[in-house]
Motif scaffolding. Structure first.
Motif, PDB file in Angstrom:
ATOM      1  N   ALA A  20       0.831  -1.182   0.049  1.00 56.37           N
ATOM      2  CA  ALA A  20       0.188   0.127  -0.131  1.00 56.37           C
ATOM      3  C   ALA A  20       0.936   1.183  -0.077  1.00 56.37           C
ATOM      4  CB  ALA A  20      -1.040   0.100   1.222  1.00 56.37           C
ATOM      5  N   GLU A  21       2.053   1.264   0.628  1.00 54.16           N
ATOM      6  CA  GLU A  21       3.026   2.325   0.896  1.00 54.16           C
ATOM      7  C   GLU A  21       3.986   2.463  -0.435  1.00 54.16           C
ATOM      8  OE1 GLU A  21       4.744   2.848   4.640  1.00 54.16           O
ATOM      9  OE2 GLU A  21       2.963   2.258   5.550  1.00 54.16           O
ATOM     10  N   GLU A  22       3.345   3.262  -1.372  1.00 53.46           N
ATOM     11  CA  GLU A  22       4.381   3.200  -2.743  1.00 53.46           C
ATOM     12  C   GLU A  22       5.712   4.184  -2.002  1.00 53.46           C
ATOM     13  OE1 GLU A  22       2.567   5.206  -5.861  1.00 53.46           O
ATOM     14  OE2 GLU A  22       0.856   3.888  -5.766  1.00 53.46           O
ATOM     15  N   GLY A  23       6.901   3.561  -2.499  1.00 50.24           N
ATOM     16  CA  GLY A  23       7.930   4.287  -2.322  1.00 50.24           C
ATOM     17  C   GLY A  23       8.743   3.671  -1.070  1.00 50.24           C
ATOM     18  N   SER A  24       8.008   2.919  -0.259  1.00 49.10           N
ATOM     19  CA  SER A  24       8.493   2.265   0.956  1.00 49.10           C
ATOM     20  C   SER A  24       9.645   1.319   0.582  1.00 49.10           C
ATOM     21  CB  SER A  24       7.432   1.498   1.555  1.00 49.10           C
ATOM     22  OG  SER A  24       7.069   0.449   0.936  1.00 49.10           O
ATOM     23  N   PRO A  25      10.591   1.082   1.335  1.00 48.24           N
ATOM     24  CA  PRO A  25      11.693  -0.343   1.065  1.00 48.24           C
ATOM     25  C   PRO A  25      10.924  -1.298   0.403  1.00 48.24           C
ATOM     26  CG  PRO A  25      12.508   1.047   3.064  1.00 48.24           C
ATOM     27  CD  PRO A  25      10.897   1.446   2.698  1.00 48.24           C
ATOM     28  N   ALA A  32       7.989  -1.972  -0.864  1.00 46.10           N
ATOM     29  CA  ALA A  32       7.530  -1.529  -2.162  1.00 46.10           C
ATOM     30  C   ALA A  32       8.559  -1.811  -3.242  1.00 46.10           C
ATOM     31  CB  ALA A  32       6.793  -0.024  -2.271  1.00 46.10           C
ATOM     32  N   LYS A  33       9.667  -1.156  -2.963  1.00 47.49           N
ATOM     33  CA  LYS A  33      10.747  -1.208  -3.969  1.00 47.49           C
ATOM     34  C   LYS A  33      11.247  -2.553  -4.046  1.00 47.49           C
ATOM     35  CE  LYS A  33      12.727   3.436  -2.622  1.00 47.49           C
ATOM     36  NZ  LYS A  33      13.883   4.156  -1.986  1.00 47.49           N
ATOM     37  N   VAL A  34      11.270  -3.478  -3.206  1.00 50.70           N
ATOM     38  CA  VAL A  34      11.655  -4.833  -3.363  1.00 50.70           C
ATOM     39  C   VAL A  34      10.639  -5.521  -3.994  1.00 50.70           C
ATOM     40  CG1 VAL A  34      11.952  -6.842  -2.267  1.00 50.70           C
ATOM     41  CG2 VAL A  34      13.039  -4.918  -1.160  1.00 50.70           C
ATOM     42  N   TYR A  35       9.388  -5.265  -3.884  1.00 52.88           N
ATOM     43  CA  TYR A  35       8.302  -5.698  -4.670  1.00 52.88           C
ATOM     44  C   TYR A  35       8.502  -5.470  -5.945  1.00 52.88           C
ATOM     45  CZ  TYR A  35       3.535  -6.171  -6.727  1.00 52.88           C
ATOM     46  OH  TYR A  35       2.494  -6.550  -7.451  1.00 52.88           O
ATOM     47  N   ALA A  55      20.348 -11.067   0.254  1.00 50.88           N
ATOM     48  CA  ALA A  55      21.568  -9.951   0.201  1.00 50.88           C
ATOM     49  C   ALA A  55      21.213  -8.955  -0.964  1.00 50.88           C
ATOM     50  CB  ALA A  55      22.953 -10.557  -0.003  1.00 50.88           C
ATOM     51  N   ASP A  56      20.743  -9.418  -2.175  1.00 44.84           N
ATOM     52  CA  ASP A  56      20.264  -8.596  -3.245  1.00 44.84           C
ATOM     53  C   ASP A  56      19.289  -7.738  -2.937  1.00 44.84           C
ATOM     54  OD1 ASP A  56      22.351  -9.833  -4.894  1.00 44.84           O
ATOM     55  OD2 ASP A  56      21.034 -11.326  -5.585  1.00 44.84           O
ATOM     56  N   LEU A  57      18.166  -8.340  -2.264  1.00 46.06           N
ATOM     57  CA  LEU A  57      16.878  -7.689  -1.916  1.00 46.06           C
ATOM     58  C   LEU A  57      16.897  -6.649  -0.836  1.00 46.06           C
ATOM     59  CD1 LEU A  57      14.443 -10.673  -2.079  1.00 46.06           C
ATOM     60  CD2 LEU A  57      14.943  -8.895  -3.931  1.00 46.06           C
ATOM     61  N   ALA A  58      18.069  -7.149   0.062  1.00 45.09           N
ATOM     62  CA  ALA A  58      18.204  -5.931   1.200  1.00 45.09           C
ATOM     63  C   ALA A  58      19.141  -4.844   0.594  1.00 45.09           C
ATOM     64  CB  ALA A  58      19.182  -6.716   2.171  1.00 45.09           C
ATOM     65  N   GLU A  59      19.863  -5.241  -0.224  1.00 39.87           N
ATOM     66  CA  GLU A  59      20.735  -3.868  -0.945  1.00 39.87           C
ATOM     67  C   GLU A  59      19.676  -2.983  -1.787  1.00 39.87           C
ATOM     68  OE1 GLU A  59      24.263  -3.141  -4.219  1.00 39.87           O
ATOM     69  OE2 GLU A  59      23.928  -5.234  -3.653  1.00 39.87           O
ATOM     70  N   ARG A  60      18.595  -3.859  -2.511  1.00 40.80           N
ATOM     71  CA  ARG A  60      17.340  -2.700  -3.149  1.00 40.80           C
ATOM     72  C   ARG A  60      16.952  -1.947  -1.998  1.00 40.80           C
ATOM     73  NH1 ARG A  60      17.204  -1.148  -8.087  1.00 40.80           N
ATOM     74  NH2 ARG A  60      18.605  -3.082  -8.521  1.00 40.80           N
ATOM     75  N   ALA A  61      16.437  -2.601  -0.817  1.00 36.34           N
ATOM     76  CA  ALA A  61      15.711  -1.641   0.242  1.00 36.34           C
ATOM     77  C   ALA A  61      16.710  -0.711   1.064  1.00 36.34           C
ATOM     78  CB  ALA A  61      15.428  -2.742   1.266  1.00 36.34           C
ATOM     79  N   GLY A  62      18.073  -0.894   0.620  1.00 34.91           N
ATOM     80  CA  GLY A  62      19.161  -0.077   1.435  1.00 34.91           C
ATOM     81  C   GLY A  62      19.038  -0.355   2.983  1.00 34.91           C
ATOM     82  N   MET A  63      19.188  -1.562   3.116  1.00 33.32           N
ATOM     83  CA  MET A  63      19.164  -2.016   4.602  1.00 33.32           C
ATOM     84  C   MET A  63      20.244  -3.142   4.724  1.00 33.32           C
ATOM     85  SD  MET A  63      15.243  -2.318   5.160  1.00 33.32           S
ATOM     86  CE  MET A  63      15.181  -2.826   6.890  1.00 33.32           C
ATOM     87  N   SER A  64      20.497  -3.616   5.959  1.00 33.34           N
ATOM     88  CA  SER A  64      21.486  -4.709   6.013  1.00 33.34           C
ATOM     89  C   SER A  64      20.747  -6.031   6.066  1.00 33.34           C
ATOM     90  CB  SER A  64      22.005  -4.630   7.219  1.00 33.34           C
ATOM     91  OG  SER A  64      21.186  -5.050   8.588  1.00 33.34           O
ATOM     92  N   PRO A  65      21.289  -6.991   5.295  1.00 33.70           N
ATOM     93  CA  PRO A  65      20.528  -8.424   5.476  1.00 33.70           C
ATOM     94  C   PRO A  65      19.698  -8.757   6.477  1.00 33.70           C
ATOM     95  CG  PRO A  65      22.554  -8.570   4.175  1.00 33.70           C
ATOM     96  CD  PRO A  65      22.717  -7.391   5.013  1.00 33.70           C
ATOM     97  N   ARG A  66      20.255  -8.660   7.677  1.00 39.15           N
ATOM     98  CA  ARG A  66      19.451  -9.052   8.805  1.00 39.15           C
ATOM     99  C   ARG A  66      18.416  -8.097   9.344  1.00 39.15           C
ATOM    100  NH1 ARG A  66      22.965 -10.348  14.141  1.00 39.15           N
ATOM    101  NH2 ARG A  66      23.861 -12.048  12.713  1.00 39.15           N
ATOM    102  N   SER A  67      18.552  -6.679   9.021  1.00 41.68           N
ATOM    103  CA  SER A  67      17.439  -5.993   9.417  1.00 41.68           C
ATOM    104  C   SER A  67      16.487  -6.208   8.374  1.00 41.68           C
ATOM    105  CB  SER A  67      17.967  -4.571   9.416  1.00 41.68           C
ATOM    106  OG  SER A  67      18.921  -4.446  10.406  1.00 41.68           O
ATOM    107  N   PHE A  68      16.865  -6.566   7.180  1.00 44.38           N
ATOM    108  CA  PHE A  68      15.814  -6.494   6.064  1.00 44.38           C
ATOM    109  C   PHE A  68      15.160  -7.824   6.201  1.00 44.38           C
ATOM    110  CE2 PHE A  68      15.016  -8.632   2.029  1.00 44.38           C
ATOM    111  CZ  PHE A  68      13.998  -7.730   1.547  1.00 44.38           C
ATOM    112  N   ALA A  69      15.767  -8.909   6.352  1.00 46.71           N
ATOM    113  CA  ALA A  69      15.035  -9.967   6.584  1.00 46.71           C
ATOM    114  C   ALA A  69      14.169 -10.098   7.729  1.00 46.71           C
ATOM    115  CB  ALA A  69      15.918 -11.241   7.059  1.00 46.71           C
TER     116      ALA A  69
END
Length: 319
Positions: A210-215, A217-220, A234-248
């Motif tokens: 629902a939130e366009e532009g959110s991390p 949404a960018k991954v989606y 790791a690829d998706l975390a980089e796209r979201a601008g987060m560390s892999p652990r925080s992203f997961a």
């Protein structure tokens, strides 16, 4: 005769009512006299009222007039039932007649009426795939299965949406009179005696955030545009601008699925679209959607949908 009570109300889904009742009526032609089914419609008043499609229905007895003694009690569903306040007369009727019934249950969103009556607590149940998350939230003591076409948990019978009431009724015929009679009824109604797979075939796995532009949404957007890629955490975390652990961790909290599960779900949805709307060979579909090979796609389809890609295409192919 086995007596069946179908509880109805204004705005009820007509097919939730007529589907199972047609199964019972057709079954009577294949069963010895006196061993079939008699049906009564139970409603708020004896006067006619309209179903959600405008059809007029006429109850045989009212909620207050219904007396214990039915062999089976079913509550039909309706589009407004998940949001509607429970009708105290309907709930009182359920409390009055369910205790003496050998079997009771619901078709589609009729499960919400059972929930308001306290009849789902501690039980394994299902309902229409669109309404299953709401049912689970409203009645947390129930164990809601989002995929099954119908479920029997002891005396309790619940079914998925609309036409699944026919599946439920055929299962009842099978239980009471055997597979041969159930198959004869299914052939008469031009339906399958037992359909393959579950409700997941009919419901999309993922929707745009629902939130366009959110991390997330960018991954989606990145996943949907790069299904052929490996798409590691790791690829998706980089796209979201987060560390892999925080992203997961954040991904599971927001999406209710791990990144790997999300990618697999996205690939299944993309493959379903291609199977429905293109002539691509299975090998090409598997490649385009990132499965790598047909065997891998078959395994994922079997796990998530309960059918093979070929079976899915045969059932849902668009002209």
């Amino acid at each position: 005769m086995r007596s069946v009570a179908m509880i109805i109300f204004p705005g009820v889904q007509a097919l939730d009512v007529s589907g199972p009742l047609d199964v019972f009526a057709e079954a009577n032609a294949f069963i010895a006299d006196g061993d079939g089914y008699s049906v009564a419609l139970i409603g708020p008043e004896r006067q006619p009222f309209r179903a959600s499609n405008g059809m007029l229905l006429v109850p045989d007895v009212t909620y207050e007039e219904a007396e214990p003694g039915f062999d089976m009690v079913l509550v039909a569903g309706g589009p407004g039932l998940p949001e509607a306040a429970p009708d105290p007369r309907l709930i009182a009727c359920l409390h009055s007649i369910v205790g003496a019934a050998a079997r009771y249950g619901s078709v589609c969103t009729g499960a919400f009426a059972l929930g308001h009556a306290g009849l789902l607590d501690g039980r394994l149940v299902t309902t229409h795939w669109q309404n299953a998350p709401v049912l689970a939230r409203m009645f947390p003591q129930a164990n809601v299965d989002f995929d099954r076409i119908y479920i029997r948990d002891g005396a309790l019978l619940t079914s998925a949406g609309v036409t699944a009431g026919i599946d439920l009724a055929l299962a009842i015929i099978n239980e009471d009179h055997g597979a041969a009679v159930a198959l004869a009824v299914a052939k008469r109604l031009v339906v399958v005696a037992q359909r393959q797979g579950g409700q997941s075939q009919f419901s999309p796995y993922i929707a745009a955030p629902a939130e366009e532009g959110s991390p997330i949404a960018k991954v989606y957007l990145h996943v949907m545009a790069h299904l052929r890629d490996r798409l590691s955490v790791a690829d998706l975390a980089e796209r979201a601008g987060m560390s892999p652990r925080s992203f997961a961790r954040a991904f599971v909290q927001q999406v209710q699925a791990t990144p790997a599960e999300f990618v697999e779900q996205a690939r299944v949805d993309a493959a379903r679209n291609l199977l429905e709307g293109s002539d691509l060979a299975l090998k090409a579909v598997a490649f385009e959607c990132g499965f790598g090979n047909v065997q891998r796609m078959r395994l994922v389809f079997a796990k998530r949908l309960g059918v093979t890609p070929n079976q899915y295409r045969a059932s849902f192919r668009r002209s």
